[in-house]
Design a protein around this motif. Structure first.
Motif, short mmCIF file in Angstrom:
data_model
loop_
_atom_site.label_atom_id
_atom_site.label_comp_id
_atom_site.label_asym_id
_atom_site.label_seq_id
_atom_site.Cartn_x
_atom_site.Cartn_y
_atom_site.Cartn_z
N ALA A 1 -2.32 -1.99 7.16
CA ALA A 1 -2.98 -1.04 6.27
C ALA A 1 -3.29 0.27 6.99
O ALA A 1 -3.10 1.36 6.43
N GLU B 1 -9.28 -0.29 0.83
CA GLU B 1 -8.03 -1.03 0.82
C GLU B 1 -7.90 -1.89 2.07
O GLU B 1 -7.45 -3.04 2.01
N LEU C 1 0.81 -1.21 0.00
CA LEU C 1 0.00 0.00 0.00
C LEU C 1 0.86 1.27 0.00
O LEU C 1 0.35 2.37 0.25
N PHE D 1 -5.65 -4.38 -6.49
CA PHE D 1 -4.30 -3.85 -6.34
C PHE D 1 -3.41 -4.15 -7.54
O PHE D 1 -2.32 -3.58 -7.66
N ALA E 1 -4.11 3.65 4.90
CA ALA E 1 -4.84 3.17 3.73
C ALA E 1 -6.29 3.63 3.76
O ALA E 1 -6.84 3.95 4.82
#
Length: 298
Positions: free
Chosen positions: A199, A208, A64, A279, A204
């Motif tokens: 994350a 996500e 990420l 992703f 994020a």
């Protein structure tokens, strides 16, 4: 079967991240005034371990585009909670295990009362790390969300729920939804929290976070199935702990057979990979990790 060289790059990555986690755990450990408890913490926390859960948090952050160093303290908190859960799981009143991570379990080496105190010390330190904060990490509100996520993973809809039902169902035949309930919490909850914490520490977006949590849920269940396969067909050296302890319990292997359990693990890994579709190629390290967990039986 994977070739001997298929996962060489990933194994180097995992070893590099493992060493970073080890060093960070040393930095974030804190001496106190309870030498016997601290000795029990030391032998449990720094026994040979793969550190898969904090590594998962680091890999999620990297995918990420977050700073993995900013995630390391949260990863340490995860590993401390995981180690505490193993100490408690091994107690005579729980699974009554004698070996963990290739060594005598904490209560065997240090006594049952000291082991319980060591588990609480690790839990306490984990949340202390999140409360204190660290350079480059989330602000107080963000750390509060991370702490809440970790607490939920441990709590009565998480690991505690899974362990409680698992103990109640010893010597009983159970159906597949109950088996999935147990292990989606007893094992899967901390995998999911690891992905979420990685994350969240990388700041994020909610979508996500949801995607990597879905990935981790399926990965955690697949990991448990592989663990059941090792318990049923492997040896103590491979497992690093007592084997055959689950003979009185319904496992994925006793429920589906060896081939059925292997097929289910492959299905779960396919689902975990599918959760990462948004992703694109940048999530390949997480996909490779999922394949490695099943192929290498680790």
């Amino acid at each position: 079967m994977a070739s001997a060289t298929e996962f060489e790059d990933l194994e180097r990555t995992l070893e590099d991240r493992r060493q970073r986690v080890e060093a960070a755990l040393r930095r974030h450990s804190r001496p106190g005034r309870a030498p016997a408890v601290e000795a029990a913490v030391e032998t449990s926390l720094f026994a040979p371990a793969k550190r898969l859960r904090p590594i998962l948090a680091l890999l999620v952050a990297e995918v990420l585009k977050g700073d993995p160093d900013a995630v390391l303290p949260a990863g340490c908190a995860i590993e401390m909670v995981h180690t505490a859960s193993l100490i408690l799981d091994d107690l005579p009143s729980m699974d009554d295990a004698k070996t963990r991570r290739g060594r005598p379990t904490c209560h065997v080496a240090h006594g049952e009362a000291t082991a319980i105190l060591a588990a609480f010390a690790l839990m306490n330190r984990a949340f202390e790390i999140l409360a204190e904060g660290w350079d480059g990490g989330p602000d107080a509100a963000g750390r509060g969300e991370i702490a809440r996520e970790l607490a939920r993973a441990i709590g009565t809809d998480g690991m505690i729920a899974g362990q409680s039902v698992d103990l109640l169902m010893t010597d009983r035949a159970i159906d597949f939804p109950t088996l999935e309930f147990i292990h989606s919490r007893k094992t899967g909850a901390l995998f999911m929290a690891s992905a979420a914490l990685g994350a969240m520490a990388a700041r994020a977006r909610p979508a996500e976070v949801a995607a990597v949590v879905a990935y981790a849920k399926n990965l955690g269940l697949a990991f448990q199935i592989v663990d059941d396969l090792i318990d049923a067909t492997g040896g103590a050296a491979e497992a690093g702990k007592d084997v055959g302890k689950d003979l009185k319990k319904t496992t994925f292997v006793s429920f589906s057979g060896v081939q059925g359990a292997q097929a289910l693990a492959r299905e779960l890994i396919a689902a975990s990979e599918a959760a990462l579709a948004a992703f694109g190629p940048r999530a390949e390290p997480l996909r490779e990790l999922a394949r490695y967990v099943v192929t290498r039986r680790r």
